[in-house]
Design a protein around this motif. Structure first.
Motif, PDB file in Angstrom:
ATOM      1  N   ASP A  22       0.849  -1.192   0.000  1.00  0.00           N
ATOM      2  CA  ASP A  22       0.000   0.000   0.000  1.00  0.00           C
ATOM      3  C   ASP A  22       0.888   1.246   0.000  1.00  0.00           C
ATOM      4  O   ASP A  22       2.086   1.172   0.282  1.00  0.00           O
ATOM      5  N   LEU A  23       0.292   2.368  -0.348  1.00  0.00           N
ATOM      6  CA  LEU A  23       1.061   3.601  -0.527  1.00  0.00           C
ATOM      7  C   LEU A  23       1.791   4.008   0.752  1.00  0.00           C
ATOM      8  O   LEU A  23       2.975   4.327   0.722  1.00  0.00           O
ATOM      9  N   LYS A  24       1.130   3.977   1.874  1.00  0.00           N
ATOM     10  CA  LYS A  24       1.748   4.398   3.140  1.00  0.00           C
ATOM     11  C   LYS A  24       2.940   3.498   3.473  1.00  0.00           C
ATOM     12  O   LYS A  24       4.019   3.986   3.822  1.00  0.00           O
ATOM     13  N   ALA A  25       2.758   2.196   3.353  1.00  0.00           N
ATOM     14  CA  ALA A  25       3.854   1.269   3.642  1.00  0.00           C
ATOM     15  C   ALA A  25       5.007   1.482   2.664  1.00  0.00           C
ATOM     16  O   ALA A  25       6.179   1.406   3.048  1.00  0.00           O
ATOM     17  N   SER A  26       4.683   1.765   1.406  1.00  0.00           N
ATOM     18  CA  SER A  26       5.718   2.005   0.394  1.00  0.00           C
ATOM     19  C   SER A  26       6.518   3.255   0.725  1.00  0.00           C
ATOM     20  O   SER A  26       7.747   3.257   0.652  1.00  0.00           O
ATOM     21  N   GLN A  27       5.823   4.322   1.083  1.00  0.00           N
ATOM     22  CA  GLN A  27       6.521   5.558   1.439  1.00  0.00           C
ATOM     23  C   GLN A  27       7.384   5.350   2.672  1.00  0.00           C
ATOM     24  O   GLN A  27       8.538   5.792   2.707  1.00  0.00           O
ATOM     25  N   ASP A  28       6.853   4.658   3.672  1.00  0.00           N
ATOM     26  CA  ASP A  28       7.612   4.416   4.894  1.00  0.00           C
ATOM     27  C   ASP A  28       8.875   3.605   4.613  1.00  0.00           C
ATOM     28  O   ASP A  28       9.945   3.905   5.131  1.00  0.00           O
ATOM     29  N   LYS A  29       8.756   2.565   3.776  1.00  0.00           N
ATOM     30  CA  LYS A  29       9.916   1.745   3.437  1.00  0.00           C
ATOM     31  C   LYS A  29      10.949   2.568   2.665  1.00  0.00           C
ATOM     32  O   LYS A  29      12.145   2.496   2.933  1.00  0.00           O
ATOM     33  N   PHE A  30      10.475   3.342   1.700  1.00  0.00           N
ATOM     34  CA  PHE A  30      11.364   4.177   0.904  1.00  0.00           C
ATOM     35  C   PHE A  30      12.121   5.145   1.816  1.00  0.00           C
ATOM     36  O   PHE A  30      13.340   5.284   1.715  1.00  0.00           O
ATOM     37  N   LEU A  31      11.401   5.798   2.715  1.00  0.00           N
ATOM     38  CA  LEU A  31      12.027   6.754   3.628  1.00  0.00           C
ATOM     39  C   LEU A  31      13.004   6.061   4.570  1.00  0.00           C
ATOM     40  O   LEU A  31      14.095   6.570   4.833  1.00  0.00           O
ATOM     41  N   SER A  32      12.624   4.899   5.079  1.00  0.00           N
ATOM     42  CA  SER A  32      13.492   4.142   5.972  1.00  0.00           C
ATOM     43  C   SER A  32      14.781   3.747   5.258  1.00  0.00           C
ATOM     44  O   SER A  32      15.888   3.904   5.791  1.00  0.00           O
ATOM     45  N   GLU A  33      14.643   3.235   4.049  1.00  0.00           N
ATOM     46  CA  GLU A  33      15.817   2.813   3.274  1.00  0.00           C
ATOM     47  C   GLU A  33      16.682   4.020   2.925  1.00  0.00           C
ATOM     48  O   GLU A  33      17.900   3.992   3.074  1.00  0.00           O
ATOM     49  N   PHE A  34      16.058   5.095   2.486  1.00  0.00           N
ATOM     50  CA  PHE A  34      16.809   6.248   2.026  1.00  0.00           C
ATOM     51  C   PHE A  34      17.526   6.956   3.161  1.00  0.00           C
ATOM     52  O   PHE A  34      18.638   7.461   2.986  1.00  0.00           O
ATOM     53  N   SER A  35      16.915   6.985   4.334  1.00  0.00           N
ATOM     54  CA  SER A  35      17.533   7.710   5.445  1.00  0.00           C
ATOM     55  C   SER A  35      18.862   7.082   5.866  1.00  0.00           C
ATOM     56  O   SER A  35      19.703   7.752   6.466  1.00  0.00           O
ATOM     57  N   LYS A  36      19.101   5.825   5.516  1.00  0.00           N
ATOM     58  CA  LYS A  36      20.391   5.188   5.814  1.00  0.00           C
ATOM     59  C   LYS A  36      21.542   5.900   5.112  1.00  0.00           C
ATOM     60  O   LYS A  36      22.672   5.871   5.566  1.00  0.00           O
ATOM     61  N   TYR A  37      21.241   6.534   3.984  1.00  0.00           N
ATOM     62  CA  TYR A  37      22.285   7.144   3.171  1.00  0.00           C
ATOM     63  C   TYR A  37      22.544   8.607   3.523  1.00  0.00           C
ATOM     64  O   TYR A  37      23.479   9.202   3.038  1.00  0.00           O
ATOM     65  N   LYS A  38      21.679   9.180   4.345  1.00  0.00           N
ATOM     66  CA  LYS A  38      21.843  10.543   4.862  1.00  0.00           C
ATOM     67  C   LYS A  38      21.988  11.593   3.760  1.00  0.00           C
ATOM     68  O   LYS A  38      22.831  12.475   3.817  1.00  0.00           O
ATOM     69  N   PHE A  39      21.153  11.476   2.713  1.00  0.00           N
ATOM     70  CA  PHE A  39      21.069  12.475   1.652  1.00  0.00           C
ATOM     71  C   PHE A  39      19.941  13.439   1.988  1.00  0.00           C
ATOM     72  O   PHE A  39      18.977  13.079   2.651  1.00  0.00           O
ATOM     73  N   ASP A  40      20.022  14.676   1.507  1.00  0.00           N
ATOM     74  CA  ASP A  40      18.897  15.606   1.557  1.00  0.00           C
ATOM     75  C   ASP A  40      17.993  15.258   0.380  1.00  0.00           C
ATOM     76  O   ASP A  40      18.470  15.068  -0.733  1.00  0.00           O
ATOM     77  N   PHE A  41      16.688  15.193   0.615  1.00  0.00           N
ATOM     78  CA  PHE A  41      15.810  14.705  -0.448  1.00  0.00           C
ATOM     79  C   PHE A  41      14.385  15.224  -0.323  1.00  0.00           C
ATOM     80  O   PHE A  41      13.993  15.784   0.698  1.00  0.00           O
ATOM     81  N   SER A  42      13.629  14.982  -1.370  1.00  0.00           N
ATOM     82  CA  SER A  42      12.188  15.225  -1.389  1.00  0.00           C
ATOM     83  C   SER A  42      11.542  13.989  -2.012  1.00  0.00           C
ATOM     84  O   SER A  42      12.041  13.450  -3.015  1.00  0.00           O
ATOM     85  N   LEU A  43      10.445  13.517  -1.448  1.00  0.00           N
ATOM     86  CA  LEU A  43       9.757  12.327  -1.943  1.00  0.00           C
ATOM     87  C   LEU A  43       8.308  12.675  -2.243  1.00  0.00           C
ATOM     88  O   LEU A  43       7.619  13.249  -1.393  1.00  0.00           O
ATOM     89  N   THR A  44       7.854  12.361  -3.455  1.00  0.00           N
ATOM     90  CA  THR A  44       6.471  12.610  -3.836  1.00  0.00           C
ATOM     91  C   THR A  44       5.861  11.369  -4.465  1.00  0.00           C
ATOM     92  O   THR A  44       6.563  10.490  -4.973  1.00  0.00           O
ATOM     93  N   PHE A  45       4.544  11.315  -4.444  1.00  0.00           N
ATOM     94  CA  PHE A  45       3.774  10.253  -5.080  1.00  0.00           C
ATOM     95  C   PHE A  45       3.278  10.785  -6.415  1.00  0.00           C
ATOM     96  O   PHE A  45       2.899  11.942  -6.523  1.00  0.00           O
ATOM     97  N   GLN A  46       3.283   9.936  -7.438  1.00  0.00           N
ATOM     98  CA  GLN A  46       2.787  10.370  -8.743  1.00  0.00           C
ATOM     99  C   GLN A  46       2.153   9.199  -9.479  1.00  0.00           C
ATOM    100  O   GLN A  46       2.355   8.047  -9.117  1.00  0.00           O
ATOM    101  N   LYS A  47       1.410   9.504 -10.497  1.00  0.00           N
ATOM    102  CA  LYS A  47       0.818   8.503 -11.387  1.00  0.00           C
ATOM    103  C   LYS A  47       1.404   8.699 -12.769  1.00  0.00           C
ATOM    104  O   LYS A  47       1.743   9.806 -13.155  1.00  0.00           O
ATOM    105  N   GLY A  48       1.540   7.603 -13.499  1.00  0.00           N
ATOM    106  CA  GLY A  48       2.087   7.692 -14.842  1.00  0.00           C
ATOM    107  C   GLY A  48       1.784   6.427 -15.614  1.00  0.00           C
ATOM    108  O   GLY A  48       0.994   5.593 -15.188  1.00  0.00           O
ATOM    109  N   GLY A  49       2.422   6.290 -16.766  1.00  0.00           N
ATOM    110  CA  GLY A  49       2.227   5.116 -17.593  1.00  0.00           C
ATOM    111  C   GLY A  49       3.474   4.810 -18.390  1.00  0.00           C
ATOM    112  O   GLY A  49       4.325   5.668 -18.579  1.00  0.00           O
ATOM    113  N   TYR A  50       3.570   3.571 -18.839  1.00  0.00           N
ATOM    114  CA  TYR A  50       4.718   3.143 -19.652  1.00  0.00           C
ATOM    115  C   TYR A  50       4.320   1.907 -20.450  1.00  0.00           C
ATOM    116  O   TYR A  50       3.318   1.257 -20.153  1.00  0.00           O
TER     117      TYR A  50
END
Length: 105
Positions: A22-50
């Motif tokens: 789910d979206l909340k769990a995905s964002q939480d995992k992404f943030l948890s994983e990314f915070s290990k690297y100690k980068f400054d960042f911005s995270l957004t949700f989007q819709k698209g196609g391919y």
């Protein structure tokens, strides 16, 4: 001179083409994983196609991570590999561009 990095990861599983997280769990995992690297960042949700490898057009929910700074390629590669594994993705979209930026105080 800084670089602007952008990582876009789809939330549909590469094997089932279903949303396994789910979206909340995905964002939480992404943030948890990314915070290990100690980068400054911005995270957004989007819709698209391919167009998938099988030729099917896929509508997708994605997380879009933007980072501005200068980082070592091994750090970026490690993060991307961890994200691909967690979200079961065959690939993520990675963009890198040199930019003029200044942090104003």
């Amino acid at each position: 001179m800084y670089k602007r990095y952008e990582v876009i990861v789809g939330l549909k599983d590469k094997d089932s083409y279903n949303f396994e997280h789910d979206l909340k769990a995905s964002q939480d995992k992404f943030l948890s994983e990314f915070s290990k690297y100690k980068f400054d960042f911005s995270l957004t949700f989007q819709k698209g196609g391919y167009v998938a490898q099988n030729g099917e057009y896929i509508l997708e929910n994605s997380l879009n991570l933007v980072v501005i700074g200068n980082f070592e390629q091994p750090q970026i590669d490690a993060f991307i590999n961890n994200v691909k594994e967690y979200f079961n993705q065959e690939s993520v979209l990675f963009l890198e561009k040199k930019i003029d930026a200044e942090f104003r105080r």
